[in-house]
Design a protein around this motif. Structure first.
Motif, PDB file in Angstrom:
ATOM      1  N   GLY A  20     -13.539  -7.219   2.391  1.00  0.00           N
ATOM      2  CA  GLY A  20     -12.979  -6.286   1.415  1.00  0.00           C
ATOM      3  C   GLY A  20     -13.910  -5.850   0.308  1.00  0.00           C
ATOM      4  O   GLY A  20     -13.471  -5.296  -0.701  1.00  0.00           O
ATOM      5  N   GLY A  22     -16.295  -3.586   0.563  1.00  0.00           N
ATOM      6  CA  GLY A  22     -16.604  -2.148   0.644  1.00  0.00           C
ATOM      7  C   GLY A  22     -17.646  -1.758   1.678  1.00  0.00           C
ATOM      8  O   GLY A  22     -18.210  -0.670   1.615  1.00  0.00           O
ATOM      9  N   LYS A  23     -17.916  -2.624   2.661  1.00  0.00           N
ATOM     10  CA  LYS A  23     -18.938  -2.347   3.676  1.00  0.00           C
ATOM     11  C   LYS A  23     -18.555  -1.133   4.537  1.00  0.00           C
ATOM     12  O   LYS A  23     -19.356  -0.217   4.733  1.00  0.00           O
ATOM     13  CB  LYS A  23     -19.132  -3.571   4.587  1.00  0.00           C
ATOM     14  CG  LYS A  23     -19.528  -4.834   3.831  1.00  0.00           C
ATOM     15  CD  LYS A  23     -19.646  -6.040   4.750  1.00  0.00           C
ATOM     16  CE  LYS A  23     -18.329  -6.482   5.367  1.00  0.00           C
ATOM     17  NZ  LYS A  23     -17.346  -7.012   4.407  1.00  0.00           N
ATOM     18  N   THR A  24     -17.334  -1.150   5.046  1.00  0.00           N
ATOM     19  CA  THR A  24     -16.871  -0.036   5.886  1.00  0.00           C
ATOM     20  C   THR A  24     -16.843   1.254   5.075  1.00  0.00           C
ATOM     21  O   THR A  24     -17.258   2.319   5.546  1.00  0.00           O
ATOM     22  CB  THR A  24     -15.468  -0.356   6.435  1.00  0.00           C
ATOM     23  OG1 THR A  24     -15.564  -1.538   7.236  1.00  0.00           O
ATOM     24  CG2 THR A  24     -14.927   0.784   7.290  1.00  0.00           C
ATOM     25  N   THR A  25     -16.386   1.148   3.829  1.00  0.00           N
ATOM     26  CA  THR A  25     -16.338   2.310   2.938  1.00  0.00           C
ATOM     27  C   THR A  25     -17.725   2.914   2.774  1.00  0.00           C
ATOM     28  O   THR A  25     -17.898   4.138   2.812  1.00  0.00           O
ATOM     29  CB  THR A  25     -15.785   1.874   1.566  1.00  0.00           C
ATOM     30  OG1 THR A  25     -14.519   1.242   1.771  1.00  0.00           O
ATOM     31  CG2 THR A  25     -15.626   3.044   0.629  1.00  0.00           C
ATOM     32  N   LYS A  58      -5.905  -2.521   0.671  1.00  0.00           N
ATOM     33  CA  LYS A  58      -6.608  -2.596   1.962  1.00  0.00           C
ATOM     34  C   LYS A  58      -5.597  -2.885   3.071  1.00  0.00           C
ATOM     35  O   LYS A  58      -4.846  -3.855   2.995  1.00  0.00           O
ATOM     36  CB  LYS A  58      -7.649  -3.705   1.886  1.00  0.00           C
ATOM     37  CG  LYS A  58      -8.566  -3.816   3.096  1.00  0.00           C
ATOM     38  CD  LYS A  58      -9.633  -4.876   2.809  1.00  0.00           C
ATOM     39  CE  LYS A  58     -10.390  -5.307   4.061  1.00  0.00           C
ATOM     40  NZ  LYS A  58     -11.263  -4.265   4.599  1.00  0.00           N
ATOM     41  N   ASN A 134     -20.746  -3.422  -5.906  1.00  0.00           N
ATOM     42  CA  ASN A 134     -19.757  -2.360  -5.704  1.00  0.00           C
ATOM     43  C   ASN A 134     -18.736  -2.475  -6.817  1.00  0.00           C
ATOM     44  O   ASN A 134     -17.994  -3.452  -6.898  1.00  0.00           O
ATOM     45  CB  ASN A 134     -19.098  -2.504  -4.335  1.00  0.00           C
ATOM     46  CG  ASN A 134     -18.213  -1.317  -4.005  1.00  0.00           C
ATOM     47  OD1 ASN A 134     -18.362  -0.239  -4.580  1.00  0.00           O
ATOM     48  ND2 ASN A 134     -17.303  -1.516  -3.067  1.00  0.00           N
TER      49      ASN A 134
HETATM   50  N1  LIG Z   1     -11.781   1.074  -6.513  1.00  0.00           N
HETATM   51  C1  LIG Z   1     -12.620   0.958  -5.487  1.00  0.00           C
HETATM   52  N2  LIG Z   1     -12.120   0.663  -4.279  1.00  0.00           N
HETATM   53  C2  LIG Z   1     -12.974   0.531  -3.240  1.00  0.00           C
HETATM   54  C3  LIG Z   1     -14.360   0.684  -3.390  1.00  0.00           C
HETATM   55  N3  LIG Z   1     -14.962   0.446  -2.209  1.00  0.00           N
HETATM   56  C4  LIG Z   1     -13.976   0.152  -1.345  1.00  0.00           C
HETATM   57  N4  LIG Z   1     -12.776   0.237  -1.949  1.00  0.00           N
HETATM   58  C5  LIG Z   1     -11.495  -0.051  -1.355  1.00  0.00           C
HETATM   59  O1  LIG Z   1     -11.501  -1.446  -1.121  1.00  0.00           O
HETATM   60  C6  LIG Z   1     -10.973  -1.758   0.140  1.00  0.00           C
HETATM   61  C7  LIG Z   1     -11.946  -2.544   0.987  1.00  0.00           C
HETATM   62  O2  LIG Z   1     -12.941  -1.736   1.520  1.00  0.00           O
HETATM   63  P1  LIG Z   1     -13.603  -1.938   2.972  1.00  0.00           P
HETATM   64  O3  LIG Z   1     -14.678  -0.921   3.026  1.00  0.00           O
HETATM   65  O4  LIG Z   1     -12.594  -1.916   4.063  1.00  0.00           O
HETATM   66  O5  LIG Z   1     -14.216  -3.397   2.887  1.00  0.00           O
HETATM   67  P2  LIG Z   1     -15.047  -4.249   3.959  1.00  0.00           P
HETATM   68  O6  LIG Z   1     -14.151  -5.363   4.394  1.00  0.00           O
HETATM   69  O7  LIG Z   1     -16.231  -4.761   3.192  1.00  0.00           O
HETATM   70  O8  LIG Z   1     -15.446  -3.342   5.082  1.00  0.00           O
HETATM   71  C8  LIG Z   1     -10.531  -0.436   0.749  1.00  0.00           C
HETATM   72  O9  LIG Z   1      -9.147  -0.312   0.507  1.00  0.00           O
HETATM   73  C9  LIG Z   1     -11.317   0.602  -0.018  1.00  0.00           C
HETATM   74  O10 LIG Z   1     -10.624   1.837  -0.137  1.00  0.00           O
HETATM   75  C10 LIG Z   1     -14.867   1.010  -4.688  1.00  0.00           C
HETATM   76  O11 LIG Z   1     -16.044   1.180  -4.903  1.00  0.00           O
HETATM   77  N5  LIG Z   1     -13.952   1.131  -5.706  1.00  0.00           N
END
Ligand SMILES: Nc1nc2c(ncn2[C@@H]2O[C@H](COP(=O)(O)OP(=O)(O)O)[C@@H](O)[C@H]2O)c(=O)[nH]1
Ligand SMILES: [Mg+2]
Lengths: 191, 138
Positions: A20, A22-25, A58, A134
């Protein structure tokens, strides 16, 4: 310069960090091709296993890896692989790391401990990396405080970013490429 | 899951019994967590297989979207490795059924029997989505 050895240089980069963060984001925001997505709906089986504290919105999680591509200029193309964060998928990391020239470690200050494993693994593999904070909301820690908390050596670049923004994510990747350049130049000087 | 866990493991054991050369059967959630499995599989190995199978299924969906008819529909994933076979099919909403078999197993029979089981009890093999905003209890 090794990075310029051909007209088009492809660099394999991995993006790692805890669940969670933000890797996928990040892969989605910077990719110039339709990113490969292996997002799956988080099910009730994961309650108590996948801790979504702080990222309650998420609803999906990566179960294999993210893949995207970005050209930084005419010569330099980055192939981005986002790793899955949870422990049950760590077995994939060795394969993902093979052939990797550099890595981005994403950190979330609310859950810094989640990034230790990624940093350990990269150090163990000898893969150069940069750390990107992030930012979710107002920053509560300075970069120096984060550097101390992570016990990062001074030569590892540490920057802040917003993974949702293309330009911000791109800046992180440029920091990494510059770091790789600096490391390879230093190696050439000493050899 | 409406069907009791015991009933479900019994049905999985039964699937192995009537399908030659099969070793383990596992029901997993699409996000890679073990829901139910046969007794021959230790909990650690079941956790491992659940994570692997969810990744394979997800990549297979990607292949289907990019190179299939675009619907993302998936019949089954099958991997042949040295020393065995791994089959995965969709079960009920949010869940998959995985079977590990020996090298000489008959893929047609395995696929057929897995799909038959899903047809019978697929509605019980589910892993509903988490409620939005639902955080972990930890
Ligand atoms: N507020 C905020 N939310 C974020 C940011 N980056 C990611 N998110 C949110 O945090 C959640 C986790 O992101 P995700 O990319 O799935 O995480 P991963 O598990 O590292 O791939 C998602 O709901 C995103 O929309 C950020 O920079 N700011
Ligand atoms: Mg992800």
């Amino acid at each position: 310069m090794p990075l310029r050895s051909s007209a088009t240089t492809g660099l394999k980069i991995v993006i790692v960090g805890g669940f969670g963060v933000g890797k996928t984001t990040m892969v989605k925001s910077v990719s110039e091709i339709r990113p490969l997505s292996t997002e799956e709906t988080m099910t009730r089986a994961g309650i108590g296993v996948d801790d979504a504290q702080g990222v309650e919105a998420k609803s999906t999680t990566t179960v294999a890896f993210d893949f995207g591509r970005i050209s930084l200029n005419d010569e330099l193309v980055l192939y981005l692989f986002g790793a899955p964060g949870q422990e049950r998928f760590w077995f994939l990391w060795d394969r993902l790391f093979s052939g990797t020239l550099g890595a981005v470690v994403l950190v979330d200050t609310r859950r810094l401990a989640d990034s230790w494993y990624a940093i350990d693994r990269l150090e163990h593999h000898g893969t150069p990396f940069v750390v990107a904070h992030n930012q979710f909301g107002e920053p509560t820690h300075t970069l120096d405080q984060i550097r101390d908390a992570l016990d990062l050596s001074g030569d590892v670049p540490l920057v802040a970013c917003d993974a949702r923004r293309r330009e911000s994510s791109k800046a992180v990747l440029i920091t990494l490429v510059n770091h790789l350049h600096a490391l390879s130049s230093a190696r050439q000087v000493t050899s | 899951m409406r069907s009791s866990d015991q009933e479900l493991s019994w049905l999985l054991e039964n699937l192995l019994q009537r399908t030659p050369q099969t070793r383990y059967a596992l029901v997993l959630s699409r996000d890679g967590l073990r829901l139910s499995h046969t007794a021959g599989l230790s909990v650690d190995r079941a956790d491992q297989l659940a994570a692997i199978a969810s990744g394979i299924q997800s990549l297979s969906y990607g292949a289907s979207v990019e190179f299939g008819d675009g619907t993302g529909g998936l019949r089954q994933s099958m991997t042949e490795f040295h020393g065995g076979l791994l089959f995965i099919v969709e079960a009920g909403e949010g869940a998959h059924l995985a079977v590990v078999a020996g090298e000489d197993a008959d893929p047609g029979v395995i696929g057929h029997n897995m799909n038959e089981l899903v047809e019978q009890i697929g509605e019980y093999l589910t892993a509903p989505p988490r409620e939005p905003q639902q955080s972990s209890r930890l």
